[in-house]
Design an enzyme around this catalytic site. Structure first.
Site, PDB file in Angstrom:
ATOM      1  N   CYS A  39       0.926  -1.269  -0.075  1.00  0.00           N
ATOM      2  CA  CYS A  39       0.069  -0.065  -0.016  1.00  0.00           C
ATOM      3  C   CYS A  39       0.830   1.263  -0.024  1.00  0.00           C
ATOM      4  CB  CYS A  39      -0.875   0.187   1.324  1.00  0.00           C
ATOM      5  SG  CYS A  39      -1.603  -1.511   1.624  1.00  0.00           S
ATOM      6  N   ARG A  74       1.027   2.236  -5.980  1.00  0.00           N
ATOM      7  CA  ARG A  74       1.147   1.066  -4.997  1.00  0.00           C
ATOM      8  C   ARG A  74      -0.037   0.174  -4.661  1.00  0.00           C
ATOM      9  NH1 ARG A  74       6.438   2.040  -2.481  1.00  0.00           N
ATOM     10  NH2 ARG A  74       5.873   0.714  -0.908  1.00  0.00           N
ATOM     11  N   TRP A 109      -3.611  -1.917  -1.378  1.00  0.00           N
ATOM     12  CA  TRP A 109      -3.604  -3.109  -2.159  1.00  0.00           C
ATOM     13  C   TRP A 109      -4.185  -4.110  -1.079  1.00  0.00           C
ATOM     14  CZ3 TRP A 109      -1.371  -7.771  -2.421  1.00  0.00           C
ATOM     15  CH2 TRP A 109      -1.251  -8.497  -3.642  1.00  0.00           C
ATOM     16  N   ASN A 117       1.364   0.145   5.892  1.00  0.00           N
ATOM     17  CA  ASN A 117       1.680  -0.627   4.732  1.00  0.00           C
ATOM     18  C   ASN A 117       2.746  -1.981   5.162  1.00  0.00           C
ATOM     19  OD1 ASN A 117       2.744  -1.658   2.253  1.00  0.00           O
ATOM     20  ND2 ASN A 117       4.556   0.036   2.365  1.00  0.00           N
ATOM     21  N   GLY A 118       1.872  -3.143   4.905  1.00  0.00           N
ATOM     22  CA  GLY A 118       2.751  -4.283   5.638  1.00  0.00           C
ATOM     23  C   GLY A 118       1.791  -5.201   5.947  1.00  0.00           C
ATOM     24  N   GLU A 167       9.833 -10.113 -21.555  1.00  0.00           N
ATOM     25  CA  GLU A 167       9.396  -9.060 -21.205  1.00  0.00           C
ATOM     26  C   GLU A 167       8.112  -8.069 -21.866  1.00  0.00           C
ATOM     27  OE1 GLU A 167       9.435  -7.051 -18.650  1.00  0.00           O
ATOM     28  OE2 GLU A 167       9.368  -5.075 -19.075  1.00  0.00           O
ATOM     29  N   LYS A 188       4.345  -7.165 -20.529  1.00  0.00           N
ATOM     30  CA  LYS A 188       3.936  -5.672 -20.671  1.00  0.00           C
ATOM     31  C   LYS A 188       2.537  -5.945 -21.339  1.00  0.00           C
ATOM     32  CE  LYS A 188       5.907  -4.027 -18.481  1.00  0.00           C
ATOM     33  NZ  LYS A 188       7.217  -4.452 -18.057  1.00  0.00           N
ATOM     34  N   GLU A 221       0.229  -7.311 -18.455  1.00  0.00           N
ATOM     35  CA  GLU A 221      -0.129  -6.284 -17.417  1.00  0.00           C
ATOM     36  C   GLU A 221      -1.068  -5.275 -17.851  1.00  0.00           C
ATOM     37  OE1 GLU A 221       3.455  -5.236 -14.632  1.00  0.00           O
ATOM     38  OE2 GLU A 221       4.148  -5.209 -16.797  1.00  0.00           O
ATOM     39  N   HIS A 265       7.488 -28.063 -29.408  1.00  0.00           N
ATOM     40  CA  HIS A 265       7.358 -29.254 -28.494  1.00  0.00           C
ATOM     41  C   HIS A 265       6.157 -29.262 -27.484  1.00  0.00           C
ATOM     42  CE1 HIS A 265      11.356 -30.759 -29.344  1.00  0.00           C
ATOM     43  NE2 HIS A 265      11.822 -29.298 -29.317  1.00  0.00           N
ATOM     44  N   LYS A 277       2.797  -1.735  -7.728  1.00  0.00           N
ATOM     45  CA  LYS A 277       4.221  -1.794  -8.409  1.00  0.00           C
ATOM     46  C   LYS A 277       5.295  -2.553  -7.521  1.00  0.00           C
ATOM     47  CE  LYS A 277       7.241   1.515 -10.825  1.00  0.00           C
ATOM     48  NZ  LYS A 277       7.211   0.577 -11.973  1.00  0.00           N
TER      49      LYS A 277
HETATM   50  C1  AGP Z   1       6.867  -4.951 -14.147  1.00  0.00           C
HETATM   51  O1  AGP Z   1       6.181  -4.129 -15.071  1.00  0.00           O
HETATM   52  C2  AGP Z   1       5.848  -5.404 -13.081  1.00  0.00           C
HETATM   53  N1  AGP Z   1       5.152  -4.301 -12.600  1.00  0.00           N
HETATM   54  C3  AGP Z   1       6.886  -6.096 -11.814  1.00  0.00           C
HETATM   55  O2  AGP Z   1       7.082  -7.591 -12.507  1.00  0.00           O
HETATM   56  C4  AGP Z   1       7.957  -5.854 -11.381  1.00  0.00           C
HETATM   57  O3  AGP Z   1       8.929  -5.883 -12.222  1.00  0.00           O
HETATM   58  C5  AGP Z   1       8.296  -6.879 -10.291  1.00  0.00           C
HETATM   59  O4  AGP Z   1       7.577  -6.785  -9.229  1.00  0.00           O
HETATM   60  C6  AGP Z   1       9.828  -6.442  -9.900  1.00  0.00           C
HETATM   61  O5  AGP Z   1      10.037  -5.291  -9.111  1.00  0.00           O
HETATM   62  P1  AGP Z   1      11.334  -4.559  -8.609  1.00  0.00           P
HETATM   63  O6  AGP Z   1      12.071  -4.338  -9.863  1.00  0.00           O
HETATM   64  O7  AGP Z   1      10.845  -3.476  -7.992  1.00  0.00           O
HETATM   65  O8  AGP Z   1      12.017  -5.441  -7.651  1.00  0.00           O
END
Ligand code: AGP
Length: 613
Positions: free
Chosen positions: A2, A29, A76, A102-103, A482, A486, A489, A505, A608
């Site tokens: 959060c 967050r 979150w 947050n936690g 990657e 994207k 996500e 395969h 994030k």
């Molecule tokens: C990336 O687009 C994501 N939101 C997520 O996979 C992110 O890369 C991952 O949580 C790792 O975060 P960090 O690089 O802050 O450790």
């Protein structure tokens, strides 16, 4: 995961507006719910509800609060559904204590049962709510607020960044951290802020303190005192000057942070290219003397590792194993050797699985930890032997974009230092690689200038498809994964990012007429074999979308759509294609999200910074 924000001032400023703007800058967050509380003339004023901040603001006028002190929260959800009652702040039975958190308080069930037995009434399903009730009990025993919080934290297991208001202490916010980030911003003599991350107060002040684990701060208007919660003693801390530009945390003229951050890549890369050679050399020397090398991270950082392991071993001549951070301990528990090195990548520096992996490795075999992160003072920096801070600037979009490019660039710079020290390549050869690496910002700039319509048309062409393969070989598998991440996500498409060789395969069984298959195809040593893979998929009716270099012919001829990256097709540039190819894929994801009316800055269910296991 959060976000928390707090402000206390002696100035005539609209406290609600400051709190709302601060918490909005932390919305990346989590955006399940939002809440703000201020205190004024012996009362707490609380507004909270489930939903994104703008939605709740429309209903509740979140910028309208009395007083000179407020704390705020964007959630979150972990414990308890995303509902109004589960939104923070949480209060105690007598409504004189308000807490944002947050936690996770891991033992909250036991604590809650005990509190209920003692007559406390709970309103929410959250773990956080035990905190104000426990503080209430400690204060009944005669302790002051600061000592009560310290006693409560002795019995709470888990992680926290906490901001707490109490009606008996109207001119203060108390904040504490353990494993969840908390930073303090200050305008001396006027206003003090606390937040989960620096961008929250970046437009207001650049003077900042980073709270370490088990530290508490008492914030007053324009002042702050720090304490160690294990000893209760006052401690001195040095402030830091934040160098990020003020507009870094704003959208500027862009519709979304994601788009802004894609376009910021050339600048972010140029800034990262300025990191001193000495920092790279330290990493290079340690890698040269290591026996076993692992590279780790989560999500995008893991995919940067997949590129990085190729780039570094190109010059190091040693195998580097990439391991997902959450798997590292389980995979290495019986075989981690002393003379090992772990390279850990993390944009935020707070990903719990990455932190746990390196802490375990350090404790078990005292291996050297080399970290690359974007955030000064983040947790990962405390558990590492050496750290390089990338210079991407704050990244607010939930999808990592410019930070990925800067991570891979940093690994490229380290690899060149290795080449210089190892002297296996002649100088001219190394210079060619260096030239290619340093050209990455221009290549991306040229791509961004000339290809937006092509990307938009590609999105339109693919509008009916919600399943894709992203295929590649060698170093480009990381790009495929990657790029696919994207699109998953931000655009809610299902993508399998896979090795083009392995795809026959099993995955090829899914291919029907027009099934979209994206190939990442720089002309490296895998290119000829990749042509074979393209043909296999084309023969089964697949729609081929290929990402190639400017001069490409063979894969272009086989493709339905070709997106050309304006770079020479030679081995020097191929090695750094994980940097130059990725903006095209990021844009494909961005415009697909826009086409389908999705907000790319706030993908569903994501946060994030992932600070839970
Ligand atoms: C990336 O687009 C994501 N939101 C997520 O996979 C992110 O890369 C991952 O949580 C790792 O975060 P960090 O690089 O802050 O450790």
């Amino acid at each position: 995961m959060c976000g928390i924000f707090g402000v206390i001032t002696n100035q005539e400023i609209p406290i609600g507006k400051i709190a709302l703007e601060g918490i909005k800058r932390l919305e990346y967050r989590g955006y399940d719910s939002v809440g703000i509380v201020s205190q004024h003339e012996g009362k707490l004023f609380i507004k909270k509800d489930a939903g994104k901040i703008d939605e709740v603001h429309k209903k509740l006028k979140l910028d309208d609060f009395p007083g000179k002190v407020a704390i705020a929260h964007t959630r979150w959800a972990t414990h308890g559904a995303p509902t109004k009652v589960n939104s923070h702040p949480h209060t105690n039975c007598t409504n004189n204590i308000a807490v944002v958190h947050n936690g996770i308080i891991e033992n909250f069930m036991t604590l809650k049962k005990e509190l209920i037995r003692n007559g406390h009434k709970f309103r929410s399903d959250t773990d956080t709510e035990v905190i104000p009730h426990l503080i209430e009990d400690k204060m009944k025993e005669g302790l002051d607020l600061k000592e009560s919080i310290i006693e409560v934290l002795k019995i709470c297991k888990g992680s926290y960044g906490l901001a707490i208001l109490h009606l008996d202490l109207p001119d203060a916010i108390i904040v504490v951290r353990k494993e969840s980030p908390l930073v303090i911003g200050i305008e001396p003599g006027k206003t003090t802020y606390c937040a989960s991350d620096i961008p929250a107060f970046l437009p207001l002040t650049r003077i900042c303190y980073i709270l370490e684990d088990c530290e508490m701060a008492i914030l007053r208007a324009g002042e702050v005192d720090f304490f160690n919660i294990n000893t209760s003693e006052k401690i001195e801390k040095k402030s830091q000057q934040i160098e990020w530009s003020i507009d870094a945390a704003e959208k500027g003229g862009y519709k979304h942070f994601m788009l802004k951050e894609i376009y910021e890549q050339p600048t972010a890369l140029r800034q990262t290219l300025k990191i001193s050679e000495d920092e790279m050399k330290t990493f290079a020397q340690i890698l040269l003397s290591a026996e076993n090398i692992y590279i780790t991270g989560a999500g995008t950082s893991l995919f940067a590792s997949l590129a990085g392991k190729f780039i570094i071993s190109r010059f190091l001549g040693k195998f580097i194993q990439a391991i997902e951070c959450s798997e590292l301990k389980i995979q290495l528990k019986d075989c981690l050797k002393e003379n090992s090195v772990i390279i850990a990548l993390s944009q935020s520096g707070e990903t719990i699985d990455t932190i746990e992996a390196i802490r375990w490795a350090k404790k078990t075999q005292n291996v050297k930890i080399l970290s690359i992160t974007n955030i000064v003072g983040s947790s990962i920096t405390r558990y590492s032997d050496h750290v390089i801070i990338t210079r991407a600037g704050p990244e607010i979009g939930v999808a990592a974009t410019k930070t990925y490019a800067c991570q891979v660039l940093t690994l490229g710079l380290i690899s060149l230092e290795i080449a210089k020290l190892r002297k296996q390549e002649n100088e001219e050869e190394i210079q060619q690689y260096e030239k290619a690496l340093k050209s990455t910002p221009q290549i991306i700039e040229a791509f961004l200038e000339n290809n937006i319509n092509l990307i938009k048309n590609t999105v339109k062409n693919l509008e009916k498809h919600s399943n894709y393969f992203f295929l590649a070989r060698g170093i480009s598998i990381g790009i495929a994964k990657e790029g696919g991440l994207k699109l998953k996500e931000v655009a809610c498409r299902f993508i399998e990012g896979y090795s083009a060789a392995s795809a026959k395969h099993g995955p090829i069984a899914l291919v029907r007429k027009n099934f979209p298959i994206v190939f990442i195809a720089p002309p490296d040593e895998t290119y000829e074999r990749l042509i074979g893979n393209v043909m296999e998929f084309k023969a089964r009716g697949g729609k081929i979308i290929s990402f190639v270099v400017e001069s490409d012919k063979k894969i272009t001829e086989l493709s339905d759509i070709t997106i050309r990256i304006p770079q020479p097709g030679n081995k020097y540039f191929n090695l750094f294609s994980p940097i130059t190819f990725i903006p095209a894929l990021q844009l494909l994801a961005y415009y697909t999200a826009i086409f389908h009316n999705l907000n790319p800055d706030k993908p569903m269910n994501l946060s994030k910074t992932v600070t839970v296991h």
